[in-house]
Motif scaffolding. Structure first.
Motif, PDB file in Angstrom:
ATOM      1  N   ASP A  75       0.826  -1.203   0.000  1.00 28.63           N
ATOM      2  CA  ASP A  75       0.000   0.000   0.000  1.00 28.63           C
ATOM      3  C   ASP A  75       0.861   1.254   0.000  1.00 28.63           C
ATOM      4  OD1 ASP A  75      -2.283  -1.497  -0.117  1.00 28.63           O
ATOM      5  OD2 ASP A  75      -2.972  -1.024   1.910  1.00 28.63           O
ATOM      6  N   ALA A  76       1.954   1.250   0.746  1.00 20.65           N
ATOM      7  CA  ALA A  76       2.881   2.389   0.720  1.00 20.65           C
ATOM      8  C   ALA A  76       3.440   2.577  -0.690  1.00 20.65           C
ATOM      9  CB  ALA A  76       4.010   2.185   1.727  1.00 20.65           C
ATOM     10  N   VAL A  87       9.506   5.068  -1.559  1.00 22.58           N
ATOM     11  CA  VAL A  87       9.132   4.606  -0.227  1.00 22.58           C
ATOM     12  C   VAL A  87      10.409   4.651   0.602  1.00 22.58           C
ATOM     13  CG1 VAL A  87       8.245   2.699   1.165  1.00 22.58           C
ATOM     14  CG2 VAL A  87       7.317   3.112  -1.133  1.00 22.58           C
ATOM     15  N   ARG A  88      10.317   5.197   1.789  1.00 17.37           N
ATOM     16  CA  ARG A  88      11.481   5.311   2.671  1.00 17.37           C
ATOM     17  C   ARG A  88      11.358   4.301   3.813  1.00 17.37           C
ATOM     18  NH1 ARG A  88      12.054  11.833   3.588  1.00 17.37           N
ATOM     19  NH2 ARG A  88      11.776  12.417   1.397  1.00 17.37           N
ATOM     20  N   VAL A  98      10.225  -0.549  12.336  1.00 23.45           N
ATOM     21  CA  VAL A  98      10.829   0.220  11.255  1.00 23.45           C
ATOM     22  C   VAL A  98       9.747   1.110  10.644  1.00 23.45           C
ATOM     23  CG1 VAL A  98      11.849   0.024   8.946  1.00 23.45           C
ATOM     24  CG2 VAL A  98      12.574  -1.520  10.789  1.00 23.45           C
ATOM     25  N   ASP A  99      10.108   2.359  10.404  1.00 22.28           N
ATOM     26  CA  ASP A  99       9.199   3.305   9.774  1.00 22.28           C
ATOM     27  C   ASP A  99       9.229   3.099   8.266  1.00 22.28           C
ATOM     28  OD1 ASP A  99       7.656   5.951   9.909  1.00 22.28           O
ATOM     29  OD2 ASP A  99       9.274   6.423   8.501  1.00 22.28           O
ATOM     30  N   VAL A 100       8.067   2.908   7.674  1.00 19.85           N
ATOM     31  CA  VAL A 100       7.906   2.802   6.225  1.00 19.85           C
ATOM     32  C   VAL A 100       7.056   4.004   5.836  1.00 19.85           C
ATOM     33  CG1 VAL A 100       6.998   1.417   4.326  1.00 19.85           C
ATOM     34  CG2 VAL A 100       7.938   0.286   6.351  1.00 19.85           C
ATOM     35  N   SER A 101       7.615   4.916   5.037  1.00 22.15           N
ATOM     36  CA  SER A 101       6.879   6.149   4.779  1.00 22.15           C
ATOM     37  C   SER A 101       7.036   6.653   3.354  1.00 22.15           C
ATOM     38  CB  SER A 101       7.307   7.247   5.763  1.00 22.15           C
ATOM     39  OG  SER A 101       8.699   7.492   5.663  1.00 22.15           O
ATOM     40  N   VAL A 102       6.063   7.447   2.969  1.00 20.98           N
ATOM     41  CA  VAL A 102       6.018   8.121   1.679  1.00 20.98           C
ATOM     42  C   VAL A 102       5.828   9.601   2.006  1.00 20.98           C
ATOM     43  CG1 VAL A 102       4.707   8.399  -0.463  1.00 20.98           C
ATOM     44  CG2 VAL A 102       4.973   6.117   0.562  1.00 20.98           C
ATOM     45  N   TRP A 103       6.712  10.447   1.492  1.00 18.97           N
ATOM     46  CA  TRP A 103       6.652  11.881   1.762  1.00 18.97           C
ATOM     47  C   TRP A 103       6.288  12.638   0.495  1.00 18.97           C
ATOM     48  CZ3 TRP A 103       7.812  14.422   6.439  1.00 18.97           C
ATOM     49  CH2 TRP A 103       8.215  13.590   7.477  1.00 18.97           C
ATOM     50  N   ARG A 112       3.129  13.013   5.248  1.00 20.39           N
ATOM     51  CA  ARG A 112       3.791  11.726   5.452  1.00 20.39           C
ATOM     52  C   ARG A 112       2.717  10.655   5.531  1.00 20.39           C
ATOM     53  NH1 ARG A 112       5.308   9.475  10.870  1.00 20.39           N
ATOM     54  NH2 ARG A 112       6.539   7.632  10.450  1.00 20.39           N
ATOM     55  N   ILE A 113       2.775   9.696   4.601  1.00 22.77           N
ATOM     56  CA  ILE A 113       1.898   8.526   4.619  1.00 22.77           C
ATOM     57  C   ILE A 113       2.767   7.400   5.152  1.00 22.77           C
ATOM     58  CG2 ILE A 113       0.515   6.960   3.196  1.00 22.77           C
ATOM     59  CD1 ILE A 113       0.859   9.737   1.268  1.00 22.77           C
ATOM     60  N   TRP A 114       2.351   6.742   6.210  1.00 24.06           N
ATOM     61  CA  TRP A 114       3.288   5.836   6.853  1.00 24.06           C
ATOM     62  C   TRP A 114       2.638   4.587   7.426  1.00 24.06           C
ATOM     63  CZ3 TRP A 114       3.482   4.747  12.186  1.00 24.06           C
ATOM     64  CH2 TRP A 114       2.536   5.435  12.952  1.00 24.06           C
ATOM     65  N   ASP A 115       3.506   3.674   7.781  1.00 25.66           N
ATOM     66  CA  ASP A 115       3.150   2.459   8.496  1.00 25.66           C
ATOM     67  C   ASP A 115       4.406   2.043   9.248  1.00 25.66           C
ATOM     68  OD1 ASP A 115       1.714   0.279   9.420  1.00 25.66           O
ATOM     69  OD2 ASP A 115       1.247  -0.512   7.433  1.00 25.66           O
ATOM     70  N   HIS A 116       4.294   1.054  10.076  1.00 23.55           N
ATOM     71  CA  HIS A 116       5.471   0.513  10.735  1.00 23.55           C
ATOM     72  C   HIS A 116       5.596  -0.953  10.345  1.00 23.55           C
ATOM     73  CE1 HIS A 116       2.049   0.102  13.500  1.00 23.55           C
ATOM     74  NE2 HIS A 116       2.534  -1.094  13.726  1.00 23.55           N
TER      75      HIS A 116
END
Length: 163
Positions: A75-76, A87-88, A98-103, A112-116
């Motif tokens: 989804d990220a 995706v970061r 761990v941070d999984v994010s889209v800036w 910031r769209i994120w998940d862990h």
């Protein structure tokens, strides 16, 4: 895949700027969030929204948590592909996930769209791409992530990936 018409929990914090009252600045963030989610209503669901003014260098002005139970890399990647960004992945020194994010930016606000994600799953995923997880964000092209098999959720159970 979920849509963004599902219920979204919204929390907000504001620090006043020199030219605007806290409520006016927060209203601007809420309006920008609404426009952003409306423009991207067909993308994977967001379960929680946080708007915070004044901490741009630390977190996004608008933070959108992906729906699900963690580790939602697909989804990220779908969000990142739609926003033409990466995706970061970042190991946070103070948290076990761990941070999984889209800036991106929306109406002048950092979003910031994120998940862990479980650290071992993140290490394995990045190693499969020839990358290493660090405290410095590792940027991955969303197309590479969408070619991979589903990633286990935070609790180690497989999760349904978006198509």
């Amino acid at each position: 895949m979920h849509d963004n018409n599902s219920a979204i929990a919204v929390t907000a914090e504001a620090n006043p700027g020199p030219d605007r009252t806290p409520n006016a600045r927060l209203a601007d963030l809420a309006a920008a969030t609404h426009r952003f989610l409306t423009r991207h209503a067909s993308l994977p669901a967001i379960s929680h929204c946080r708007q915070q003014d004044g901490m741009r260098d630390v977190i996004g002005d608008i933070e959108l948590l992906l729906a699900g139970d963690g580790g939602n890399v697909a989804d990220a990647a779908i969000w990142a592909r739609a926003l033409d960004t990466a995706v970061r992945f970042r190991r946070h020194p103070d948290y076990q996930y761990v941070d999984v994010s889209v800036w991106t930016e929306a109406d002048g606000h950092q979003v910031r769209i994120w998940d862990h994600m479980d650290p071992l799953a993140a290490y394995d995923l990045l190693a499969s791409l020839g990358l290493e997880l660090t405290e410095v964000p590792v940027r991955v092209d969303p197309a590479r992530l969408l070619e991979l098999p589903p990633v286990p959720a935070v609790d180690g159970q497989p999760r349904e990936e978006a198509s």
